[in-house]
Design a protein around this motif. Structure first.
Motif, PDB file in Angstrom:
ATOM      1  N   ILE A 207      15.210  70.414 -49.334  1.00 39.98           N
ATOM      2  CA  ILE A 207      16.581  70.927 -49.516  1.00 39.98           C
ATOM      3  C   ILE A 207      16.324  72.255 -50.359  1.00 39.98           C
ATOM      4  O   ILE A 207      17.013  73.486 -50.198  1.00 39.98           O
ATOM      5  CB  ILE A 207      17.581  70.130 -49.437  1.00 39.98           C
ATOM      6  N   VAL A 210      14.830  75.486 -49.280  1.00 36.75           N
ATOM      7  CA  VAL A 210      15.665  76.343 -48.505  1.00 36.75           C
ATOM      8  C   VAL A 210      16.661  77.452 -49.568  1.00 36.75           C
ATOM      9  O   VAL A 210      16.800  78.342 -49.330  1.00 36.75           O
ATOM     10  CB  VAL A 210      16.534  75.431 -47.470  1.00 36.75           C
ATOM     11  N   ALA A 211      17.282  76.479 -50.299  1.00 40.06           N
ATOM     12  CA  ALA A 211      18.054  77.234 -51.481  1.00 40.06           C
ATOM     13  C   ALA A 211      17.481  78.398 -52.147  1.00 40.06           C
ATOM     14  O   ALA A 211      17.748  79.409 -52.274  1.00 40.06           O
ATOM     15  CB  ALA A 211      18.673  76.163 -52.405  1.00 40.06           C
ATOM     16  N   VAL A 214      16.432  81.261 -49.616  1.00 36.97           N
ATOM     17  CA  VAL A 214      17.591  82.006 -49.081  1.00 36.97           C
ATOM     18  C   VAL A 214      18.465  82.774 -50.136  1.00 36.97           C
ATOM     19  O   VAL A 214      18.865  83.872 -50.368  1.00 36.97           O
ATOM     20  CB  VAL A 214      18.367  81.358 -48.182  1.00 36.97           C
ATOM     21  N   ALA A 215      18.716  82.017 -51.411  1.00 35.82           N
ATOM     22  CA  ALA A 215      19.847  82.188 -52.122  1.00 35.82           C
ATOM     23  C   ALA A 215      19.588  83.305 -52.993  1.00 35.82           C
ATOM     24  O   ALA A 215      20.041  84.583 -53.226  1.00 35.82           O
ATOM     25  CB  ALA A 215      20.633  81.262 -53.056  1.00 35.82           C
ATOM     26  N   SER A 218      19.146  86.929 -51.173  1.00 38.15           N
ATOM     27  CA  SER A 218      20.522  87.243 -50.515  1.00 38.15           C
ATOM     28  C   SER A 218      21.212  87.977 -51.521  1.00 38.15           C
ATOM     29  O   SER A 218      21.830  88.950 -51.135  1.00 38.15           O
ATOM     30  CB  SER A 218      21.218  86.193 -50.046  1.00 38.15           C
ATOM     31  N   GLY A 258      18.676  69.129 -57.251  1.00 39.81           N
ATOM     32  CA  GLY A 258      19.985  69.247 -56.896  1.00 39.81           C
ATOM     33  C   GLY A 258      20.709  70.530 -57.814  1.00 39.81           C
ATOM     34  O   GLY A 258      21.310  71.668 -57.265  1.00 39.81           O
ATOM     35  N   SER A 259      20.303  70.455 -59.057  1.00 40.45           N
ATOM     36  CA  SER A 259      21.008  71.303 -60.058  1.00 40.45           C
ATOM     37  C   SER A 259      20.321  72.942 -59.618  1.00 40.45           C
ATOM     38  O   SER A 259      21.331  73.782 -59.804  1.00 40.45           O
ATOM     39  CB  SER A 259      20.763  71.226 -61.328  1.00 40.45           C
ATOM     40  N   ALA A 261      19.405  74.068 -56.995  1.00 36.95           N
ATOM     41  CA  ALA A 261      20.254  74.383 -55.628  1.00 36.95           C
ATOM     42  C   ALA A 261      21.624  74.967 -56.042  1.00 36.95           C
ATOM     43  O   ALA A 261      22.144  76.009 -55.634  1.00 36.95           O
ATOM     44  CB  ALA A 261      20.322  73.222 -54.777  1.00 36.95           C
ATOM     45  N   THR A 262      22.321  74.103 -56.821  1.00 36.04           N
ATOM     46  CA  THR A 262      23.654  74.257 -57.309  1.00 36.04           C
ATOM     47  C   THR A 262      23.798  75.948 -57.946  1.00 36.04           C
ATOM     48  O   THR A 262      24.734  76.680 -57.742  1.00 36.04           O
ATOM     49  CB  THR A 262      24.183  73.315 -58.012  1.00 36.04           C
ATOM     50  N   SER A 264      21.641  78.149 -57.868  1.00 44.26           N
ATOM     51  CA  SER A 264      21.153  79.233 -56.995  1.00 44.26           C
ATOM     52  C   SER A 264      22.406  79.614 -56.230  1.00 44.26           C
ATOM     53  O   SER A 264      22.657  80.961 -56.024  1.00 44.26           O
ATOM     54  CB  SER A 264      19.871  79.108 -55.999  1.00 44.26           C
ATOM     55  N   GLY A 265      23.418  78.763 -55.710  1.00 44.35           N
ATOM     56  CA  GLY A 265      24.539  78.998 -55.114  1.00 44.35           C
ATOM     57  C   GLY A 265      25.513  79.777 -56.012  1.00 44.35           C
ATOM     58  O   GLY A 265      26.038  80.819 -55.858  1.00 44.35           O
ATOM     59  N   PHE A 268      24.254  83.261 -56.718  1.00 42.67           N
ATOM     60  CA  PHE A 268      24.859  84.070 -55.566  1.00 42.67           C
ATOM     61  C   PHE A 268      26.255  84.460 -55.633  1.00 42.67           C
ATOM     62  O   PHE A 268      26.651  85.751 -55.251  1.00 42.67           O
ATOM     63  CB  PHE A 268      24.651  83.554 -54.258  1.00 42.67           C
ATOM     64  N   LEU A 272      27.977  88.268 -55.608  1.00 36.77           N
ATOM     65  CA  LEU A 272      28.784  88.353 -54.644  1.00 36.77           C
ATOM     66  C   LEU A 272      29.984  88.938 -55.205  1.00 36.77           C
ATOM     67  O   LEU A 272      30.728  89.937 -54.731  1.00 36.77           O
ATOM     68  CB  LEU A 272      29.052  87.108 -53.503  1.00 36.77           C
TER      69      LEU A 272
END
Lengths: 369, 373
Positions: A207, A210-211, A214-215, A218, A258-259, A261-262, A264-265, A268, A272
């Motif tokens: 998972i 993927v993060a 993509v992140a 993006s 997990g962190s 991925a978080t 990277s969100g 973004f 944004l």
């Protein structure tokens, strides 16, 4: 090197090797293929394991990469028939392959430590303990070496085929007519992506792959229109996500993958909101500026129109704007304030008079609106 | 074999999987048409932080509470993907991929954080990741049936609206339908169907439960009503089938069994569905090609025959080969012409037109002329 430094190093290398091909995945609208591949490699690993009976065999990586390419090929075959759209093809192929993998494990490898959890979730914290030694010399953590190799491969691939990738990404038809082979490049590229995913998921779980794919790309896509700069910004973002994720995980004592991925969100989201030119804040300010600019010009035109005429006494009052232009009191005030600040008008006891520059601006606006 | 109906676990699992397949299949039809095939995948991953948050906020492990949390976060995630791809230059697939992985990662953070809490009885939260169909109990069945029924009823109630929104959004908007709310409602229903499936088949495989029955059903019909109904039925059959297979075979988890079954349905449909299926398409293409070849050789033969007073004059197949410029093929085509009664073989290498063949060739030429005018 301490374990902490090694983990951070692995995290950075993984993030970089994911973000680089990720740029092209995002631009080619194939982001979800990374998710599909990261799940569909499971049967490849399982079958390679059955052949070798060795969980640390390098053959597992080849099996997985093969399954990844198979996923892409199957999706392409289904899409070509025209019976299903690409997203539906992806949505059918990867769960099927993943199910085959899970069933194979459940039926024939129940006693082996080939955990589905481990495949999906990954645990970076244990990476430093799995070391590669050659003739008694400690070379470093295995995943660092593997991912270092993959990163080198990705950098090499991108720099050698940069022009071709750029062309096929932005104008596949032109690329084909110039004699490049978009399909061949596509498969080579997807093989690179598969190998990257395989290597990375071994270290951090699918998972997070993927993060990271993509992140950061993006986010970079929001920051620039230049492909080279986008690659560099993705790399920078990936490093931020890797280190930020590591320290967040350490502070809260939670899963590192997990962190990351978080974070990277979050990265973004920050881009944004704050990106110059395209960020939410910038666009809101721009809209606000347009609104007040338009209102100011309307006001100037209104004043210009009634200036020097008998009804000017009545028409050119601040409180009259609400009736005449149908403006809300707050909006009218904003327009007056904006015009005053620009030196276009003076207000004497509620009566507005245009300055010379205000008159010029009104004439200009009359022509250009 | 029929004894399995007495088995409590199997009956529960099979019933749950059937209801789930029914609801997921029906909604999958709309998702497929709206090109949201992968939305299900993203929503099911986004459910993880929802489950963890619900547990953190309430401390309850009741499936209803946890699934409600999953539904709220899943719905918010789906809506923000829409918003992001509409209002920025980020494409739909990137938005989806980010939502999926970031929320799942965040869920992982929450899960590990919960595990670290002293005296937190968190065991079992991660069963939602991979699904544990065998652990379904009557109460879960009730949840599945109630939500499944609501979803199906809503589909019937808003049938016309959903149909229009799926096929022609602009028109729906023009005639004053609240397109946006209908979108959100449909997404909400999809979320509900996914959430009730998490326990049975788990996060990864739920997306297949949504999309695969619809993809299979799509091949058999061009009518939305038939397709949705067929998708629901296929979903239910796969659900029951997977449950039965997994109970008959040792070490066979239910979720993957269901997904493999439904993938078989998709494969069969892609290959053998009438009209759209690949096999029939190939056969049709081959037949059309053969008819063209027959006509071509027949007309060639007629052209040769019209050089002679006697239309049944024999002609060398080598001349025909040259005329058709596809040697070999014309020989097989000549055999075909003989079978059809349009040509006669005089000796090993010579052929002649029959009266029927002459007539047929004339009408073919007539048609061609007609086509040109």
């Amino acid at each position: 090197m301490s374990a902490s430094t090694e983990i951070q190093l692995i995290a950075v290398v993984v993030a970089l090797s994911c973000a680089l091909p990720g740029v092209f995945l995002v631009l080619r609208r194939m982001a979800m293929l990374s998710d599909a591949i990261s799940h569909a490699i499971l049967p490849g690993i399982v079958i390679a394991f059955f052949l070798t009976r060795d969980l640390s065999s390098p053959l597992l990586i080849f099996g997985a990469a093969g399954a990844g390419v198979l996923t892409v090929a199957l999706v392409e075959v289904i899409r070509r028939t025209g019976l299903l759209k690409e997203d539906a093809a992806i949505g059918i192929v990867f769960p099927a392959l993943f199910s085959v993998g899970v069933l194979l494990i459940a039926r024939y490898a129940g006693d082996v430590h080939l955990d589905v959890d481990a495949v999906l979730l990954g645990e970076l914290a244990f990476a430093p303990f799995d070391r590669l030694t050659l003739g008694g010399v400690d070379l470093g953590p295995r995943s660092l070496l593997v991912m270092g190799g993959i990163l080198a491969m990705n950098v090499l691939f991108l720099s050698v085929f940069f022009k071709e990738l750029k062309l096929t990404t932005f104008d596949a038809a032109l690329a084909a007519s110039l004699g490049f082979a978009p399909a061949v490049l596509q498969y080579v590229f997807m093989t690179v992506v598969s190998v990257t995913i395989v290597g990375a998921f071994d270290a951090v779980g699918s998972i997070l792959v993927v993060a990271l794919m993509v992140a950061p790309p993006s986010a970079a896509y929001l920051l620039t229109d230049d492909l080279k700069r986008m690659v560099l910004l993705s790399g920078a973002g990936a490093v931020i996500c890797a280190l930020g994720g590591y320290w967040m995980a350490r502070g809260l004592d939670v899963s590192i993958a997990g962190s990351m991925a978080t974070v990277s969100g979050l990265w973004f989201l920050v881009v944004l909101v704050f990106a110059p030119g395209r960020g939410i804040l910038f666009r809101a300010r721009q809209r606000q500026r347009q609104r007040s600019g338009f209102a100011r010009d309307m006001l100037l035109i209104h004043l210009y129109h009634h200036e020097g005429l008998p009804e000017a006494e009545r028409e050119c009052r601040v409180d009259h704007l609400q009736d005449h232009l149908g403006w809300q009191p707050g909006f009218a005030e904003m327009a007056v304030r904006s015009a005053r600040k620009a030196g276009y008008l003076r207000v004497d006891g509620g009566l507005m008079t245009l300055s010379e520059s205000g008159r010029a601006q009104a004439r200009h606006a009359l022509v250009h609106i | 074999m029929m004894g399995f109906l007495d088995d409590y676990t199997l009956r529960t699992v099979a019933l749950g999987a059937a209801l789930l397949g029914l609801a997921a299949g029906a909604l999958g039809g709309f998702a497929l048409l709206r090109r949201q095939s992968l939305l299900g995948d993203a929503i099911s991953h986004a459910a993880l932080p929802g489950i963890a948050l619900a547990f953190l906020l309430t401390g309850s492990k009741s499936p209803v509470v946890l699934l409600a949390g999953a539904a709220v976060v899943g719905w918010l995630g789906a809506v923000s993907v829409d918003k992001l791809s509409e209002s920025s230059r980020i494409k739909y697939d990137s938005a989806l991929g980010m939502m999926l992985s970031v929320l799942f990662g965040f869920g992982l953070v929450l899960l590990t954080w919960i595990q670290r809490q002293p005296d937190a009885n968190q065991a079992g939260l991660d069963s939602y990741l991979f699904g544990q169909a065998a652990a379904l109990v009557d109460r879960d069945l009730w949840v599945i049936s109630i939500i499944g029924t609501i979803v199906l009823l809503l589909t019937l109630l808003f049938w016309k609206e959903f149909k229009l929104v799926s096929f022609d959004r602009e028109f729906a908007h023009t005639i004053g339908m609240p397109v946006r709310y209908l979108d959100r409602l449909l997404t909400g229903m999809l979320v509900a169907a996914i959430v009730i499936g998490l326990q049975t088949v788990g996060v990864v495989l739920m997306s297949a439960m949504i999309i695969a029955p619809a993809a299979a059903a799509r091949q058999w019909t061009d009518r939305l009503g038939v397709m949705i109904m067929l998708a629901a039925v296929l979903g239910a059959i796969s659900g029951v089938g997977g449950a039965v297979v997994s109970s008959l075979q040792p070490n066979t988890p239910t979720g993957p069994a269901i997904v493999i079954l439904v993938s078989v349905f998709v494969t069969v449909s892609l290959l053998f569905a009438p009209h759209r299926g690949l096999v029939f398409r190939e056969i049709r293409a081959w037949k059309a090609g053969r008819a063209l070849r027959v006509e071509a050789v027949l007309v060639d033969l007629y052209a040769l025959a019209s050089q002679h007073a006697d239309s049944s004059h024999p002609h060398s197949d080598r001349v025909l080969d040259v005329m058709a410029s596809m040697s070999g093929a014309s020989r097989r085509t000549l055999q075909l012409l003989r079978t059809l009664g349009f040509a006669r073989q005089i000796d090993a290498r010579h052929w002649a037109l029959t009266p029927e063949g002459e007539q047929r060739a004339r009408s073919v030429l007539q048609e061609r002329k007609g086509g040109r005018v």
